[in-house]
Design an enzyme around this catalytic site. Structure first.
Site, PDB file in Angstrom:
ATOM      1  N   GLU A 113      38.000  42.250  36.426  1.00  0.00           N
ATOM      2  CA  GLU A 113      38.661  40.965  36.657  1.00  0.00           C
ATOM      3  C   GLU A 113      37.860  39.880  35.948  1.00  0.00           C
ATOM      4  OE1 GLU A 113      39.562  37.873  40.390  1.00  0.00           O
ATOM      5  OE2 GLU A 113      38.772  39.885  40.780  1.00  0.00           O
TER       6      GLU A 113
ATOM      7  N   GLU B 210      34.999  44.259  48.928  1.00  0.00           N
ATOM      8  CA  GLU B 210      34.802  44.397  47.489  1.00  0.00           C
ATOM      9  C   GLU B 210      33.328  44.635  47.168  1.00  0.00           C
ATOM     10  OE1 GLU B 210      36.632  40.959  45.570  1.00  0.00           O
ATOM     11  OE2 GLU B 210      37.992  40.736  47.274  1.00  0.00           O
TER      12      GLU B 210
END
Length: 456
Positions: free
Chosen positions: A371, A260
């Site tokens: 997120e 990520e």
């Protein structure tokens, strides 16, 4: 001096039309002038981790307690009194592992200390499989990769710590120093620098909410996108807001592998509300492996100009100038390691292939988007913002965006996305709208304010 590695979108007379956005460069003079800062050398780290002079006196006082109290009272007193000292000792032991002795230290205007550490002494080389090794040479970039017109070797992405004009010497890498306060904000030393366990893309049971697009069903060897940078409000210390690329292998259970990279606002991790460039990895669904940035052995940094975890500047403004950062993650066909590029052509480093199980061969999903954590600490949905804090329908200069989404195939080709899926866990709180045009390729707007009349 040109700002290189940072894209600015200009929208004169073409409001809310992303395909008229031109990529230009701004200058240092357009940035807020930072306070005067200095660099200094440290001969030793012992000063930062030595126990304060006051502690020996306190210990002596505690040792005198049994002379005036019963045995039972003595046990209670020492247990209660020594617990903070033992925790402090464990924190300092952990700091001595992740903070490496620097050749030079640079003071950032946001309060960070950036240590210039010899490349071969960075935390990655504490890993048994990397001991004694040195960082690898850069790999071949994917085919179809178009570099910025700037000279890539001179590209420079602005982070706050660079505003003094100081830099880390060749042969070193910049590492944001972790402090006692950083660890004390965490739930535990063991969990420091890690995402909460049980994070799933397709579930909000853990309090994580997403607005993303993703592709799956094929074999993927990388991903690339330009990510709009904002400074969303995070209303609780233990929540965060991030925008990133996920490269995913395995399934959403205990064997999940992820790589990520993007930007995040995390008061718990960094102690402030600045958007910061970050990386993450895990091989067991965030349970025991992996970490943010360089907080454990794993990611090998090769670049002396980018500090992972350092604050990004400038940021986008509502109905004003827009800034985005380029992120690319791809698998080196020769050695199999996963490399990270930041800005216009700056190679940051790589995740060694041996760290992973599923990602040792390829990814089976790539995901782009935002997120947040919704802790419901006040009994209702959080007001933590995603992206700009505005819904996708508001469009350019108001809603946050990703543009030029691509994936890398088995033959190291950069390709446009196909069979795209959208997901917004709670569309009344944060939503997403995807589109395609000839300038931005595949793009989307996303985000939202969190708690509102439709998101109680």
């Amino acid at each position: 001096m040109d700002m290189k590695g940072y894209s600015v979108s200009s929208t004169t007379n073409h409001r809310n039309k992303p395909f008229f956005a031109a990529s230009i460069h701004t200058t240092k003079q357009q940035l807020t002038r930072p306070q005067k800062i200095h660099s200094f050398k440290l001969a030793s780290f012992s000063y930062y981790y030595s126990i304060p002079m006051l502690l020996p006196s306190l210990v002596l006082l505690l040792l005198l307690v049994p002379s005036v109290h019963s045995n039972s009272t003595y046990h209670i007193a020492t247990n209660n009194s020594f617990t903070p000292f033992l925790r402090l000792k464990r924190i300092r032991q952990h700091l001595s592992k992740i903070n490496k002795p620097p050749l030079k230290t640079i003071q950032s205007p946001d309060g960070d200390l950036i240590d210039c550490v010899l490349s071969h002494q960075q935390p990655a080389f504490d890993h048994p499989n990397l001991k004694g090794q040195k960082p690898l040479e850069p790999p071949e970039r994917p085919k179809g990769y178009e570099e910025n017109n700037d000279n890539v070797t001179e590209s420079f992405f602005h982070q706050l710590w660079t505003h003094s004009g100081e830099s880390c010497p060749q042969g070193t890498i910049p590492i944001r120093r972790t402090t006692e306060q950083d660890i004390l904000r965490s739930s535990s030393i063991r969990r420091f620098g890690r995402k909460p366990r049980g994070v799933r893309r397709d579930s909000t049971a853990s309090g994580h909410e997403h607005a993303v697009v993703f592709v799956n069903g094929e074999q993927y060897y990388g991903a690339k996108a330009s990510i709009n940078v904002w400074a969303p409000i995070v209303t609780d210390q233990y929540e965060f807001s991030l925008s990133q690329i996920w490269v995913i292998g395995g399934s959403f259970d205990n064997n999940l592998n992820t790589i990520e990279a993007g930007w995040q606002v995390s008061p718990e991790l960094y102690g402030d509300n600045y958007p910061r460039f970050f990386t993450y990895w895990t091989t067991d669904a965030y349970q025991t492996t992996g970490c943010y940035n360089l907080l454990c052995s794993g990611f090998v940094q090769t670049n002396n100009r980018i500090a992972i975890g350092a604050a990004i500047n400038p940021r986008s403004a509502y109905n004003g100038r827009q800034f985005d950062i380029g992120i690319m993650v791809w698998k080196d066909p020769k050695h199999g390691h996963w490399w990270l590029e930041f800005g216009s052509g700056l190679l940051v480093g790589y995740w060694p292939a041996f760290l992973f199980s599923h990602l040792r061969s390829h990814a089976n999903m790539v995901q782009f988007g935002g997120e947040i954590v919704n802790s419901r600490s006040r009994g209702y949905h959080t007001g933590t913002q995603m992206g700009s804090g505005h819904f996708a329908e508001e469009g350019f200069r108001k809603a946050a965006y990703f543009r030029n989404l691509q994936v890398v195939d088995w033959d190291n080709n950069l390709l446009p996305l196909s069979n795209i899926h959208q997901l917004a866990d709670h569309s009344n709180c944060y939503d997403i709208r995807e589109g395609t045009n000839h300038v931005w390729g595949t793009y989307f707007y996303y985000g939202g304010p969190g708690r509102n009349v439709r998101c109680p």
